[in-house]
Design a protein around this motif. Structure first.
Motif, mmCIF file in Angstrom:
data_model
loop_
_atom_site.group_PDB
_atom_site.id
_atom_site.type_symbol
_atom_site.label_atom_id
_atom_site.label_comp_id
_atom_site.label_asym_id
_atom_site.label_seq_id
_atom_site.Cartn_x
_atom_site.Cartn_y
_atom_site.Cartn_z
ATOM 1 N N MET A 1 -28.758 11.174 -7.445
ATOM 2 C CA MET A 1 -27.577 10.358 -7.215
ATOM 3 C C MET A 1 -27.425 10.132 -5.724
ATOM 4 S SD MET A 1 -23.568 11.136 -8.036
ATOM 5 C CE MET A 1 -23.464 12.604 -7.055
ATOM 6 N N ASN A 2 -27.118 8.917 -5.358
ATOM 7 C CA ASN A 2 -26.819 8.566 -3.984
ATOM 8 C C ASN A 2 -25.349 8.229 -3.882
ATOM 9 O OD1 ASN A 2 -29.508 8.731 -3.047
ATOM 10 N ND2 ASN A 2 -29.939 6.758 -3.999
ATOM 11 N N ALA A 3 -24.695 8.690 -2.810
ATOM 12 C CA ALA A 3 -23.273 8.414 -2.637
ATOM 13 C C ALA A 3 -23.021 7.867 -1.239
ATOM 14 C CB ALA A 3 -22.459 9.673 -2.877
ATOM 15 N N ILE A 4 -22.125 6.901 -1.173
ATOM 16 C CA ILE A 4 -21.695 6.314 0.091
ATOM 17 C C ILE A 4 -20.178 6.396 0.112
ATOM 18 C CG2 ILE A 4 -21.556 4.195 1.454
ATOM 19 C CD1 ILE A 4 -24.253 3.408 0.195
ATOM 20 N N ARG A 5 -19.650 6.841 1.228
ATOM 21 C CA ARG A 5 -18.201 6.966 1.365
ATOM 22 C C ARG A 5 -17.724 5.977 2.419
ATOM 23 N NH1 ARG A 5 -14.689 11.891 3.865
ATOM 24 N NH2 ARG A 5 -12.688 10.930 3.441
ATOM 25 N N LEU A 6 -16.630 5.311 2.099
ATOM 26 C CA LEU A 6 -16.015 4.357 3.006
ATOM 27 C C LEU A 6 -14.531 4.674 3.069
ATOM 28 C CD1 LEU A 6 -16.282 1.646 4.626
ATOM 29 C CD2 LEU A 6 -15.849 0.469 2.458
ATOM 30 N N GLN A 7 -13.978 4.691 4.263
ATOM 31 C CA GLN A 7 -12.538 4.905 4.412
ATOM 32 C C GLN A 7 -11.977 3.722 5.191
ATOM 33 O OE1 GLN A 7 -10.690 8.023 7.073
ATOM 34 N NE2 GLN A 7 -10.221 8.903 5.063
ATOM 35 N N ILE A 8 -10.932 3.105 4.631
ATOM 36 C CA ILE A 8 -10.319 1.951 5.279
ATOM 37 C C ILE A 8 -8.828 2.204 5.451
ATOM 38 C CG2 ILE A 8 -12.014 0.308 4.369
ATOM 39 C CD1 ILE A 8 -9.801 -0.565 2.322
ATOM 40 N N PRO A 9 -8.209 1.530 6.430
ATOM 41 C CA PRO A 9 -6.747 1.587 6.517
ATOM 42 C C PRO A 9 -6.144 0.985 5.247
ATOM 43 C CG PRO A 9 -7.695 0.717 8.546
ATOM 44 C CD PRO A 9 -8.804 0.783 7.530
ATOM 45 N N ALA A 10 -5.012 1.502 4.833
ATOM 46 C CA ALA A 10 -4.346 1.010 3.619
ATOM 47 C C ALA A 10 -3.637 -0.305 3.925
ATOM 48 C CB ALA A 10 -3.377 2.053 3.084
ATOM 49 N N HIS A 11 -4.445 -1.314 4.170
ATOM 50 C CA HIS A 11 -3.931 -2.641 4.492
ATOM 51 C C HIS A 11 -4.862 -3.676 3.859
ATOM 52 C CE1 HIS A 11 -2.657 -6.113 6.826
ATOM 53 N NE2 HIS A 11 -1.552 -5.434 7.066
ATOM 54 N N ALA A 12 -4.285 -4.720 3.329
ATOM 55 C CA ALA A 12 -5.058 -5.736 2.602
ATOM 56 C C ALA A 12 -6.151 -6.387 3.445
ATOM 57 C CB ALA A 12 -4.117 -6.808 2.051
ATOM 58 N N ASP A 13 -5.983 -6.412 4.761
ATOM 59 C CA ASP A 13 -6.978 -7.042 5.631
ATOM 60 C C ASP A 13 -8.352 -6.372 5.554
ATOM 61 O OD1 ASP A 13 -5.073 -8.823 6.478
ATOM 62 O OD2 ASP A 13 -4.726 -7.841 8.416
ATOM 63 N N TYR A 14 -8.410 -5.140 5.093
ATOM 64 C CA TYR A 14 -9.661 -4.383 5.102
ATOM 65 C C TYR A 14 -10.385 -4.367 3.750
ATOM 66 C CZ TYR A 14 -8.057 -2.952 9.647
ATOM 67 O OH TYR A 14 -7.628 -2.968 10.943
ATOM 68 N N ILE A 15 -9.787 -4.961 2.728
ATOM 69 C CA ILE A 15 -10.393 -4.942 1.397
ATOM 70 C C ILE A 15 -11.713 -5.717 1.375
ATOM 71 C CG2 ILE A 15 -10.077 -5.598 -1.028
ATOM 72 C CD1 ILE A 15 -7.093 -4.894 -0.658
ATOM 73 N N ASP A 16 -11.835 -6.723 2.220
ATOM 74 C CA ASP A 16 -13.106 -7.465 2.309
ATOM 75 C C ASP A 16 -14.261 -6.542 2.673
ATOM 76 O OD1 ASP A 16 -12.020 -9.868 1.598
ATOM 77 O OD2 ASP A 16 -11.886 -10.656 3.644
ATOM 78 N N MET A 17 -14.007 -5.534 3.495
ATOM 79 C CA MET A 17 -15.060 -4.584 3.879
ATOM 80 C C MET A 17 -15.585 -3.841 2.655
ATOM 81 S SD MET A 17 -15.534 -5.034 6.899
ATOM 82 C CE MET A 17 -15.169 -4.915 8.589
ATOM 83 N N VAL A 18 -14.684 -3.500 1.741
ATOM 84 C CA VAL A 18 -15.071 -2.799 0.518
ATOM 85 C C VAL A 18 -15.939 -3.716 -0.340
ATOM 86 C CG1 VAL A 18 -14.232 -1.608 -1.541
ATOM 87 C CG2 VAL A 18 -12.946 -1.436 0.608
ATOM 88 N N ARG A 19 -15.539 -4.972 -0.445
ATOM 89 C CA ARG A 19 -16.294 -5.937 -1.243
ATOM 90 C C ARG A 19 -17.691 -6.160 -0.661
ATOM 91 N NH1 ARG A 19 -13.219 -9.750 -4.414
ATOM 92 N NH2 ARG A 19 -14.587 -11.396 -3.659
ATOM 93 N N ILE A 20 -17.795 -6.237 0.660
ATOM 94 C CA ILE A 20 -19.094 -6.430 1.317
ATOM 95 C C ILE A 20 -19.997 -5.224 1.073
ATOM 96 C CG2 ILE A 20 -20.222 -6.581 3.582
ATOM 97 C CD1 ILE A 20 -17.738 -8.304 4.442
ATOM 98 N N CYS A 21 -19.440 -4.034 1.207
ATOM 99 C CA CYS A 21 -20.209 -2.808 0.965
ATOM 100 C C CYS A 21 -20.675 -2.755 -0.492
ATOM 101 C CB CYS A 21 -19.360 -1.591 1.318
ATOM 102 S SG CYS A 21 -20.255 -0.038 1.307
ATOM 103 N N LEU A 22 -19.777 -3.068 -1.413
ATOM 104 C CA LEU A 22 -20.125 -3.085 -2.833
ATOM 105 C C LEU A 22 -21.249 -4.078 -3.109
ATOM 106 C CD1 LEU A 22 -19.747 -2.509 -5.850
ATOM 107 C CD2 LEU A 22 -17.860 -4.136 -5.824
ATOM 108 N N PHE A 23 -21.166 -5.253 -2.521
ATOM 109 C CA PHE A 23 -22.195 -6.270 -2.738
ATOM 110 C C PHE A 23 -23.561 -5.761 -2.285
ATOM 111 C CE2 PHE A 23 -24.751 -9.945 -1.514
ATOM 112 C CZ PHE A 23 -24.726 -10.670 -2.694
ATOM 113 N N GLY A 24 -23.607 -5.114 -1.133
ATOM 114 C CA GLY A 24 -24.867 -4.581 -0.621
ATOM 115 C C GLY A 24 -25.456 -3.521 -1.534
#
Length: 146
Positions: A1-24
């Motif tokens: 199993m491979n795991a990647i952890r991402l932590q973002i500020p709890a603000h809607a402006d950063y949700i795109d970062m999660v989507r980009i990481c997920l896409f990759g």
């Protein structure tokens, strides 16, 4: 199993970062484009819920996202440390969409309904330390029934 952890500020402006990481990650796992788009919508809904509900009164205004890839598929965990909500109440609101004009839809609960419709498994774990939404999408849909 491979795991990647991402932590973002709890603000809607950063949700795109999660989507980009997920896409990759999903691209490397050879998911179909449509499946990746479904996962992006579901994870966005989970993150939106964390921003709206989770950051209220939280000492740390962050959202933790964990991507766990296995041979069978991808599990995404979205965790916030804000006040928890009662999953059964939210799931109860997540009724199937009515066959009427969308102007009649209730506010709230649609995010969980979308997550359930787009992912193979959705789990909501609430505790005194916050809420964690666990989203799983299998590479082989037959694996979901094993």
């Amino acid at each position: 199993m491979n795991a990647i952890r991402l932590q973002i500020p709890a603000h809607a402006d950063y949700i795109d970062m999660v989507r980009i990481c997920l896409f990759g990650i999903a691209s490397k796992m050879n998911y179909a484009f449509e499946e990746m788009e479904d996962m992006k919508v579901a994870v966005s809904e989970a993150c939106n819920n964390a921003v709206i509900h989770g950051a209220q009164g939280a000492t740390e205004d962050v959202i933790d996202i964990y991507f766990e890839s296995k041979d069978s598929g991808l599990t995404i965990k979205v965790k916030n440390s804000g006040p928890s909500f009662l999953p059964p109440a939210a799931l109860e609101k997540a009724a199937p969409l009515p066959e009427v004009d969308v102007s009649g839809l209730k506010v709230g609960g649609l995010g969980i309904y979308l997550m359930q419709a787009l992912m193979d498994e959705v789990e909501v774990n609430a505790s005194e330390n916050g809420t964690e939404v666990v989203l799983t999408k299998y590479l082989d849909t037959k694996a979901a029934h094993r």
